[in-house]
Each structure stands twice: as structure tokens, then as C-alpha cells.
Design an enzyme around this catalytic site. Structure first.
Site, PDB file in Angstrom:
ATOM      1  N   CYS A 143       3.704  10.132   4.326  1.00 41.43           N
ATOM      2  CA  CYS A 143       3.250   9.112   3.385  1.00 41.43           C
ATOM      3  C   CYS A 143       4.498   8.334   2.994  1.00 41.43           C
ATOM      4  O   CYS A 143       5.555   8.929   2.749  1.00 41.43           O
ATOM      5  CB  CYS A 143       2.592   9.731   2.168  1.00 41.43           C
ATOM      6  SG  CYS A 143       2.256   8.523   0.868  1.00 41.43           S
ATOM      7  N   THR A 144       4.392   7.035   2.933  1.00 44.96           N
ATOM      8  CA  THR A 144       5.588   6.211   2.773  1.00 44.96           C
ATOM      9  C   THR A 144       6.197   6.298   1.378  1.00 44.96           C
ATOM     10  O   THR A 144       7.298   5.793   1.165  1.00 44.96           O
ATOM     11  CB  THR A 144       5.284   4.745   3.130  1.00 44.96           C
ATOM     12  OG1 THR A 144       4.144   4.287   2.394  1.00 44.96           O
ATOM     13  CG2 THR A 144       5.024   4.605   4.626  1.00 44.96           C
ATOM     14  N   MET A 176       0.844  -1.212   0.000  1.00 43.23           N
ATOM     15  CA  MET A 176       0.000   0.000   0.000  1.00 43.23           C
ATOM     16  C   MET A 176       0.871   1.252   0.000  1.00 43.23           C
ATOM     17  O   MET A 176       0.888   1.999   0.954  1.00 43.23           O
ATOM     18  CB  MET A 176      -0.933  -0.034   1.228  1.00 43.23           C
ATOM     19  CG  MET A 176      -1.860  -1.224   1.241  1.00 43.23           C
ATOM     20  SD  MET A 176      -2.759  -1.449   2.804  1.00 43.23           S
ATOM     21  CE  MET A 176      -1.497  -2.190   3.840  1.00 43.23           C
ATOM     22  N   THR A 194       2.196   1.730   5.735  1.00 43.47           N
ATOM     23  CA  THR A 194       1.545   2.897   5.151  1.00 43.47           C
ATOM     24  C   THR A 194       1.058   3.768   6.295  1.00 43.47           C
ATOM     25  O   THR A 194       0.638   3.246   7.337  1.00 43.47           O
ATOM     26  CB  THR A 194       0.361   2.511   4.252  1.00 43.47           C
ATOM     27  OG1 THR A 194      -0.487   3.641   4.037  1.00 43.47           O
ATOM     28  CG2 THR A 194      -0.492   1.425   4.867  1.00 43.47           C
ATOM     29  N   ASN A 195       1.115   5.078   6.116  1.00 48.43           N
ATOM     30  CA  ASN A 195       0.611   5.988   7.152  1.00 48.43           C
ATOM     31  C   ASN A 195      -0.918   6.019   7.177  1.00 48.43           C
ATOM     32  O   ASN A 195      -1.533   5.930   8.247  1.00 48.43           O
ATOM     33  CB  ASN A 195       1.133   7.405   6.906  1.00 48.43           C
ATOM     34  CG  ASN A 195       2.588   7.570   7.279  1.00 48.43           C
ATOM     35  OD1 ASN A 195       2.932   7.898   8.406  1.00 48.43           O
ATOM     36  ND2 ASN A 195       3.467   7.349   6.309  1.00 48.43           N
ATOM     37  N   THR A 196      -1.535   6.139   6.015  1.00 44.24           N
ATOM     38  CA  THR A 196      -2.987   6.318   5.955  1.00 44.24           C
ATOM     39  C   THR A 196      -3.738   5.203   6.672  1.00 44.24           C
ATOM     40  O   THR A 196      -4.693   5.460   7.419  1.00 44.24           O
ATOM     41  CB  THR A 196      -3.454   6.401   4.494  1.00 44.24           C
ATOM     42  OG1 THR A 196      -2.888   7.567   3.886  1.00 44.24           O
ATOM     43  CG2 THR A 196      -4.970   6.467   4.400  1.00 44.24           C
TER      44      THR A 196
END
Length: 238
Positions: free
Chosen positions: A198-199, A10, A83-85
């Protein structure tokens, strides 16, 4: 060495960075032919994005929780959501497993606190910039008040570059210039650092693109996993 469980894909572009960083850090710390003990489940990102766009976070949480349980059953001693989200769902995943989930906000906040950063500019997807789950954790747990680009158009541009370009392996000089401009405006807003929240962002810009200190959540999260894997006790995640 403990086994690291990665919930990836992701996007796979940034998951590849995780895998390389984790193994590079293990080799650097242990030397020789050492590499990390890693289990990975990489999802079809398009299916996850469809759930995000539909606002079906319940189903998305179920998907990640099932993956987390599978990794734990396979022998993972900790989990990372790469993933951050999707850390919007971190608590749901943690409740589904008995091994620790290493939270990306906590990994990012530790060096911010050490450097006494108080007001970082957060660059990320719209979900991460505009919802409370990320900034509230920084604020409530660490006393860090992150700011985001001031206008909706700026936040939209940052978001669109992530999904429309970086997640697809596309890196454009024109987008780099736009990000540089956003970081410069963030400094004018009073930002004292930049979080790549965000990665994928580190695929486009880095420390050379701003005179503010940069904190790349991908590297910091991966390094936290290595800290855990090589620790002699569970004290790091107590």
C-alpha cells in the site's frame, strides 16, 4: 526525457511521496537543476472510496480510464496509477490508452526476483491482500508466492490503519508497534521479506522496523517511472 503521467490522489499523502521521489531521482541521475516532466491528475479520494465500498468497480474503472485518456491527450508518455489497490483495474486503464501503464506489481517484483525472494509478506488494504489480482500477478508472472497476515483481525487492523490514519495524515506510534508485531509474525510464518503493498505504509514503518528486507512499492514504482522517462529507447517496456 519522456513525460510521466500520474493518476493520483488515492491518497494524496502517498501521491506527494511519488512526486518527491520521482523528482529526487531525476535530480540524482542528471544533476544540477534537472527535475521530472510530470503530468498529474489527483482525484477526490472520498469518491473513489465510495465506489470501492459499493463494489462498483465498473464505474471506478471508467473514472480511471477517463483520467488516463486525458493524461495521454495532454502529452503523457506513460501512466502510473499511484496506488496498489486500484491496480485491480490496471488492465481496464491500459485498454483505454495507447501509452504504456507501468504496473506496480511488475516494478515491485523486479528487485524481489533479483534478490531471490520467494515468500514475501504482503501488507496492504484488504482488497489487495484478500483478492487475487495482486498475488496472482506475482505468482503467475514472477513465481513469487506472497503470503498475508494469517487472521482476519490482523488484516483488518492493517487495512484500518491505512484508511483511518495514514490516508488522513495521522501517524501513531501505537499503530507502528502493531505493524511491527505483524511483520514479526510474518517472519514466523516463513516470510523472507516484506512488501509494503500500500503506497501509504512507508509513512508509518520502514526497514528499521523489521529484520526482514523491505520492498516499498511506492519507491519502486516511482523509480520505474524514472527509468522509463530517462531511457534512450522503449525497450524497458517492450
Amino acid at each position: 526525457m519522456r513525460t510521466i503521467g500520474l493518476i493520483g490522489g488515492m491518497s494524496w499523502e502517498s501521491t506527494a511521496v511519488y512526486y518527491r521521489r520521482i523528482n529526487e531521482q531525476v535530480r540524482e541521475r542528471l544533476g544540477g537543476l534537472h527535475s521530472a516532466d510530470v503530468l498529474m491528475r489527483s482525484v477526490d479520494f472520498d469518491a473513489i472510496v465510495a465506489l470501492q465500498r459499493a463494489g462498483d468497480w465498473v464505474q471506478a474503472a471508467q473514472v480511471l480510464a477517463d483520467i488516463g485518456r486525458g493524461l495521454e491527450k495532454a502529452g503523457a508518455d506513460c501512466l502510473l496509477i499511484c496506488t496498489n489497490t486500484m491496480h485491480k483495474l490496471a488492465d481496464d486503464v491500459q485498454r483505454a490508452v495507447s501509452v504504456p501503464l507501468l504496473h506496480i506489481v511488475d516494478a515491485t517484483a523486479a528487485p524481489l526476483k533479483e534478490k531471490r525472494i520467494a515468500r514475501p509478506l504482503l501488507l496492504a488494504t484488504r482488497f489487495t491482500m484478500e483478492e487475487e489480482f495482486y498475488r496472482a500477478r506475482l505468482r503467475n508472472r514472477f513465481g513469487i508466492e506472497a503470503i498475508v497476515p494469517e487472521t482476519s483481525d490482523e488484516r483488518g487492523m492493517v487495512h484500518d490503519v491505512i484508511f483511518g490514519e495514514l490516508c488522513c495524515g495521522v501517524v501513531k506510534d501505537s499503530s507502528r508497534e502493531k505493524y511491527r508485531a505483524v511483520m514479526a509474525r510474518g517472519k514466523a510464518q516463513g516470510a523472507d521479506a516484506v512488501i509494503f503493498g500500500c503506497t501509504e505504509i512507508g509513512l508509518l514503518v520502514g526497514q528499521d522496523d523489521t529484520d526482514l528486507p523491505v520492498f516499498d512499492s511506492t519507491f519502486l514504482h516511482a523509480d520505474a517511472a524514472v527509468d522509463f522517462a530517462l531511457a534512450k529507447s522503449a525497450a524497458l517496456v517492450a
